[in-house]
Scaffold this motif. Structure first.
Motif, short mmCIF file in Angstrom:
data_model
loop_
_atom_site.label_atom_id
_atom_site.label_comp_id
_atom_site.label_asym_id
_atom_site.label_seq_id
_atom_site.Cartn_x
_atom_site.Cartn_y
_atom_site.Cartn_z
N GLU A 191 0.86 -1.18 0.00
CA GLU A 191 0.00 0.00 0.00
C GLU A 191 0.90 1.23 0.00
O GLU A 191 2.05 1.18 0.44
N VAL A 193 0.87 5.17 1.39
CA VAL A 193 0.16 5.98 2.38
C VAL A 193 0.91 7.29 2.61
O VAL A 193 2.15 7.31 2.68
N GLY A 217 -5.38 10.02 -5.14
CA GLY A 217 -6.42 9.01 -5.06
C GLY A 217 -6.49 8.15 -6.31
O GLY A 217 -6.67 6.93 -6.24
N ARG A 222 -3.29 6.58 -0.43
CA ARG A 222 -4.23 6.97 0.62
C ARG A 222 -3.58 8.06 1.49
O ARG A 222 -2.41 7.96 1.86
N HIS A 224 -3.90 10.24 5.04
CA HIS A 224 -4.48 10.52 6.36
C HIS A 224 -4.04 11.93 6.76
O HIS A 224 -2.86 12.27 6.68
N ALA A 264 -8.72 13.83 2.89
CA ALA A 264 -8.71 12.43 3.29
C ALA A 264 -9.79 11.63 2.55
O ALA A 264 -9.55 10.52 2.08
N GLU A 265 -10.98 12.19 2.43
CA GLU A 265 -12.08 11.49 1.77
C GLU A 265 -11.79 11.22 0.30
O GLU A 265 -12.19 10.19 -0.24
N THR A 267 -9.16 10.33 -1.01
CA THR A 267 -8.18 9.25 -1.20
C THR A 267 -8.50 8.00 -0.38
O THR A 267 -7.73 7.04 -0.39
N GLY A 268 -9.63 8.00 0.32
CA GLY A 268 -9.98 6.86 1.15
C GLY A 268 -9.28 6.85 2.49
O GLY A 268 -9.26 5.82 3.17
N GLY A 269 -8.73 7.99 2.89
CA GLY A 269 -8.06 8.09 4.18
C GLY A 269 -8.99 8.61 5.26
O GLY A 269 -10.21 8.67 5.08
N ARG A 270 -8.41 9.01 6.37
CA ARG A 270 -9.19 9.51 7.50
C ARG A 270 -8.61 10.83 7.98
O ARG A 270 -7.41 11.09 7.87
N GLU A 291 -3.31 0.88 9.16
CA GLU A 291 -2.35 0.62 8.09
C GLU A 291 -1.44 -0.56 8.46
O GLU A 291 -0.32 -0.40 8.94
#
Length: 333
Positions: A191, A193, A217, A222, A224, A264-265, A267-270, A291
């Protein structure tokens, strides 16, 4: 860790005290006569402590020490080192750290926002044993400090060296994310990140954070985002890197939670907020839990025999014993 391949040979050490007694203290051995008399009113006869006697005793000490080392060498002392070999590739992670002057705000302990972020990020790096980690720092401009690497000591060292306003006075979040994405693009890690730590809003650079996030993305990266700092005013104190003057004041504006959440949204992060050192630690723990990757590990044991060193020292001591007895004394005792 130290082990003995043939520990049974250590039983020979039990014989050495007996040999020492027979060689030096037993009354029945040759070359010694006992005179059962004392001088009237005196302490008796004692051999003078001459240089010859000192060298003789030193030779004896070398001889018996050499025998002890030879016995230990027979036991096969071996140093073993266990090495963990990862059979699978880990994650590729880029830390993106804000070093703008507002990171000197003292609302996040123990010192300020930058020191809290630096400390928590360092512990995070130390725990990611099989992950390649890189570092981007930014303020007015963004700069790659360390590309993704397994040399975590290099990453930690670069973290420690990052300083406030090193890249000017501003907050180029979009440029920093684009630079981090560039060095993750095409990676063969499980992955990719990005972890963004900032306390401000984007106000510099030609690339907007949202545009950088969309590109990331689409590349499967991803992001965060972590907003550092508390709400309201915060005291600030920092030294300007150019003129060396110390500036003090208050910070009223902070990060934009909606913008960080949007990044974050995309790319699927938080998105996380951290208003204290403890909450920042909890954020990194949460990211570390999310992760994770499959790890297949093989433990390989390396053996390094150490008997050669003991044999060498024993030979040197025996040669010294012979030298003292033959050359300095002139005859064996």
């Amino acid at each position: 860790m130290w082990v003995l391949d043939r520990p049974g040979y250590l039983l020979l050490l039990l014989v050495l005290p007996v040999l020492v007694y027979l060689r030096h203290f037993w009354c029945g051995r040759g070359s010694r006569m006992i005179f059962p008399f004392t001088f009237s009113g005196g302490e008796g006869f004692r051999a003078p402590l001459t240089g010859r006697v000192v060298f003789m005793r030193l030779g004896h000490l070398c001889f018996w020490t050499a025998l002890v080392l030879l016995v230990i060498a027979l036991a096969g002392p071996t140093k073993t080192v266990r090495e963990r070999i990862f059979l699978t590739r880990g994650l590729d992670i880029m830390l993106v750290l804000d070093v703008s002057p507002t990171m000197a705000a003292r609302d996040v302990q123990p010192v300020n926002r930058l020191e809290a972020a630096r400390s928590v990020a360092r512990r995070f790096v130390e725990q990611r044993e099989n992950d390649q980690i890189g570092l981007v720092a930014f303020s007015l401009e963004a700069a790659l400090r360390v590309p993704p690497t397994l040399n975590h000591d290099l990453v930690i060292s670069s973290l420690e060296e990052a300083s406030l306003m090193e890249y000017g006075d501003g907050t180029a979040i979009g440029m920093a994310l684009a630079l981090a994405s560039l060095h993750l693009y095409g990676s063969d890690g499980q992955e990719q990140v990005i972890i963004l730590l900032t306390d401000g809003v984007n106000n510099a650079g030609e690339i907007s954070p949202e545009a950088a996030a969309e590109v990331a993305g689409r590349s499967g990266i991803r992001i965060h985002t972590i907003g550092v700092g508390s709400e309201g005013e915060a005291e600030i104190e920092f030294r300007h890197p150019e003129d060396g003057r110390t500036y003090r004041g208050t910070v009223r504006e902070g990060y934009d939670p909606e913008s960080l959440r949007r990044i974050a949204e995309l790319t699927g992060g938080r998105f996380f907020s951290a208003s204290s050192g403890g909450s920042l630690e909890a954020v990194f723990n949460a990211i570390g839990t999310v992760e994770t990757s499959e790890r297949r590990v093989r433990v390989q044991v390396h053996r390094h025999p150490q008997h050669q060193i003991l044999l060498l020292v024993a030979v040197i001591l025996l040669v010294l014993d012979v030298f003292l007895r033959r050359l300095l004394i002139g005859s064996a005792p």
